[in-house]
Scaffold this motif. Sequence first.
Motif, PDB file in Angstrom:
ATOM      1  N   PHE A  75       0.832  -1.198   0.000  1.00  0.00           N
ATOM      2  CA  PHE A  75       0.000   0.000   0.000  1.00  0.00           C
ATOM      3  C   PHE A  75       0.869   1.253   0.000  1.00  0.00           C
ATOM      4  CE2 PHE A  75      -2.097   3.395   2.315  1.00  0.00           C
ATOM      5  CZ  PHE A  75      -3.265   3.537   1.585  1.00  0.00           C
ATOM      6  N   LEU A  76       1.891   1.278   0.862  1.00  0.00           N
ATOM      7  CA  LEU A  76       2.768   2.437   0.947  1.00  0.00           C
ATOM      8  C   LEU A  76       3.561   2.624  -0.352  1.00  0.00           C
ATOM      9  CD1 LEU A  76       3.639   4.725   2.742  1.00  0.00           C
ATOM     10  CD2 LEU A  76       5.326   3.230   3.808  1.00  0.00           C
ATOM     11  N   MET A  77       3.976   1.522  -0.961  1.00  0.00           N
ATOM     12  CA  MET A  77       4.699   1.606  -2.233  1.00  0.00           C
ATOM     13  C   MET A  77       3.806   2.184  -3.328  1.00  0.00           C
ATOM     14  SD  MET A  77       6.672  -2.086  -1.983  1.00  0.00           S
ATOM     15  CE  MET A  77       7.529  -2.014  -3.561  1.00  0.00           C
ATOM     16  N   VAL A  90       6.016  13.033   5.208  1.00  0.00           N
ATOM     17  CA  VAL A  90       5.520  11.998   6.116  1.00  0.00           C
ATOM     18  C   VAL A  90       4.196  12.409   6.744  1.00  0.00           C
ATOM     19  CG1 VAL A  90       6.006  10.778   8.285  1.00  0.00           C
ATOM     20  CG2 VAL A  90       7.806  11.062   6.577  1.00  0.00           C
ATOM     21  N   ARG A  91       4.049  13.711   7.047  1.00  0.00           N
ATOM     22  CA  ARG A  91       2.798  14.130   7.676  1.00  0.00           C
ATOM     23  C   ARG A  91       1.605  14.010   6.725  1.00  0.00           C
ATOM     24  NH1 ARG A  91       4.138  20.551   8.533  1.00  0.00           N
ATOM     25  NH2 ARG A  91       3.895  21.251   6.375  1.00  0.00           N
ATOM     26  N   SER A  92       1.867  13.960   5.423  1.00  0.00           N
ATOM     27  CA  SER A  92       0.783  13.754   4.460  1.00  0.00           C
ATOM     28  C   SER A  92       0.304  12.310   4.456  1.00  0.00           C
ATOM     29  CB  SER A  92       1.243  14.140   3.048  1.00  0.00           C
ATOM     30  OG  SER A  92       1.548  15.518   2.974  1.00  0.00           O
ATOM     31  N   LEU A  93       1.103  11.413   5.025  1.00  0.00           N
ATOM     32  CA  LEU A  93       0.712  10.004   5.085  1.00  0.00           C
ATOM     33  C   LEU A  93      -0.253   9.720   6.231  1.00  0.00           C
ATOM     34  CD1 LEU A  93       4.148   8.260   4.386  1.00  0.00           C
ATOM     35  CD2 LEU A  93       2.184   8.370   2.853  1.00  0.00           C
ATOM     36  N   GLN A  99      -5.827   2.776   6.508  1.00  0.00           N
ATOM     37  CA  GLN A  99      -5.465   1.707   5.580  1.00  0.00           C
ATOM     38  C   GLN A  99      -4.268   0.907   6.092  1.00  0.00           C
ATOM     39  OE1 GLN A  99      -6.140   4.813   4.675  1.00  0.00           O
ATOM     40  NE2 GLN A  99      -7.950   4.608   3.388  1.00  0.00           N
ATOM     41  N   ILE A 100      -3.311   1.596   6.710  1.00  0.00           N
ATOM     42  CA  ILE A 100      -2.129   0.919   7.240  1.00  0.00           C
ATOM     43  C   ILE A 100      -2.422   0.331   8.616  1.00  0.00           C
ATOM     44  CG2 ILE A 100       0.303   1.262   7.888  1.00  0.00           C
ATOM     45  CD1 ILE A 100       0.477   3.453   5.842  1.00  0.00           C
ATOM     46  N   ASN A 101      -3.546   0.748   9.205  1.00  0.00           N
ATOM     47  CA  ASN A 101      -3.950   0.315  10.545  1.00  0.00           C
ATOM     48  C   ASN A 101      -2.894   0.704  11.573  1.00  0.00           C
ATOM     49  OD1 ASN A 101      -5.752  -0.838  12.355  1.00  0.00           O
ATOM     50  ND2 ASN A 101      -4.639  -2.774  12.369  1.00  0.00           N
ATOM     51  N   SER A 109       6.469   7.799  11.082  1.00  0.00           N
ATOM     52  CA  SER A 109       7.903   7.686  10.795  1.00  0.00           C
ATOM     53  C   SER A 109       8.494   6.408  11.378  1.00  0.00           C
ATOM     54  CB  SER A 109       8.654   8.909  11.343  1.00  0.00           C
ATOM     55  OG  SER A 109       8.444   9.040  12.739  1.00  0.00           O
ATOM     56  N   ASP A 110       8.025   6.000  12.568  1.00  0.00           N
ATOM     57  CA  ASP A 110       8.523   4.764  13.170  1.00  0.00           C
ATOM     58  C   ASP A 110       8.088   3.549  12.353  1.00  0.00           C
ATOM     59  OD1 ASP A 110       9.774   6.119  15.198  1.00  0.00           O
ATOM     60  OD2 ASP A 110       8.116   5.914  16.620  1.00  0.00           O
ATOM     61  N   PHE A 111       6.865   3.610  11.833  1.00  0.00           N
ATOM     62  CA  PHE A 111       6.387   2.515  10.987  1.00  0.00           C
ATOM     63  C   PHE A 111       7.240   2.392   9.725  1.00  0.00           C
ATOM     64  CE2 PHE A 111       3.787   1.407   7.256  1.00  0.00           C
ATOM     65  CZ  PHE A 111       3.407   0.116   7.595  1.00  0.00           C
TER      66      PHE A 111
END
Length: 458
Positions: A75-77, A90-93, A99-101, A109-111
């Motif tokens: 999903f992130l890719m 990163v803040r836009s994520l 979706q990433i739960n 950022s840690d994820f």
Amino acid sequence: MTAKVVKISSLVNKLNLLDDLSLRRAWYKQSSSLWWSQNRLMTSSKRVQDRSKNKRIRPLEIAAEKWKIFSKMKFLMEILRKEPEMVIPVRSLDQYRKQINLPKPHKMSDFIRKSPKLFELCKDKNGLLWCGMTEEAEDLLEEEERLLEEHSDKAAEYVTRCLMMSVDKRLPLAKIAHFRRDFGLPLDFRTTWVHKYPELFRVVKCKEDPELEYLELVTWNPKWAITELEKKVLGVTEAGPDHTPEMLSLPFPLKFPPEYKKVYRYGGKIEHFQKRAYLSPYADARELKAGSLEFDKRAIAVMHELLSFTLEKRLVTDHLTHYRREFVMPQKLMRLLLKHFGIFYVSERGKRFSVFLTEGYEDSELIEKRPLVLWREKVLSLSGYRGRKKKIQSFSDLSELSDMENKDPLEDDSESVNTSIQFEQAETIESLEDASFADDDEMEVGEVCSAYKDTNAS
């Protein structure tokens, strides 16, 4: 004397009032009990967890966790691939936390830093944190595009066979999109891919609702009107040119976990079920009576066929229930899946249940691994990291992209390209939402691997 009469009258009124209140309490208690029992019969006593908690197959639960981790990475890719220069603040994520739960207060950022072989973090001169992909991850996306192209003809066959199984020989395009990842369909499925095979199917609009599109069968192919189970038993790759789907008497492969000791109790019922003939999923099922034994067994054959088409031999149960009318399947589909435990396995991990085709797995590993599955396992092998956190580097050239932070990433000069990207992103988000799982059930990649080793050792 009058005072005594008044006291007696007052006492009688109080007693009547108490009787009335006690009757009301009794009536309310009885009504509440009746309401609770009726709702309990419909809900809690029929919960999947209650009916399957003693039938869990740990290796398949590990497989479910493995594919969940892959879905998050993928999903992130996909989000990054659609961004300018394939980087995003990163803040836009944060808008994709669902979706990433990733519930708060966990940091995005840690994820991201858990998978340094796939993703990179860096700061611009203004201190804004950006996320991008590594060269290895970008190469993986190019490899996936090549594999999807090579798999395209096979995917077209599966979609065509789904249309052949449907009662009206057509399916809503939006519903087929639910199977995009499972069947190995490309991102441009709705906009481009569906028009690549005009000899097999075509897109038509609904007369009642012009915005609703269907994929309709163009040509019936008798060679494809044969189930995957028939192919295995007969040792063929396709049927003959004159093949006509009819009644079948092939038993379904059964696989129970070794620790499941109750199989012997149902041995006679299982044997009787296996011997019962059923109508081929490709035959017309309009005349079958809902609730009959023939109706239910044909529904099992349809589900077996759909799961055989998928890359992971697994589907989200919600996606199967969407097809009840089109494939002539019962309303209580989940109950049927749980009843035939040796053919299917329902995993409870996450917000949505997944159903596995048990014959497709040996422990937690797929027996047949297609190239796209091997690609997914390659992505999974690069996920996860247990070392120390690396210092985030700063790059001045990223400051030029800071102005684009508030710009709509889907904006484009071409309206058609914009529409295409929106469709692709919607499909990606929709399909990957299905892989969301409860955070307290999460397992790290290392834990999945170690659990699998422990299972093999035992």
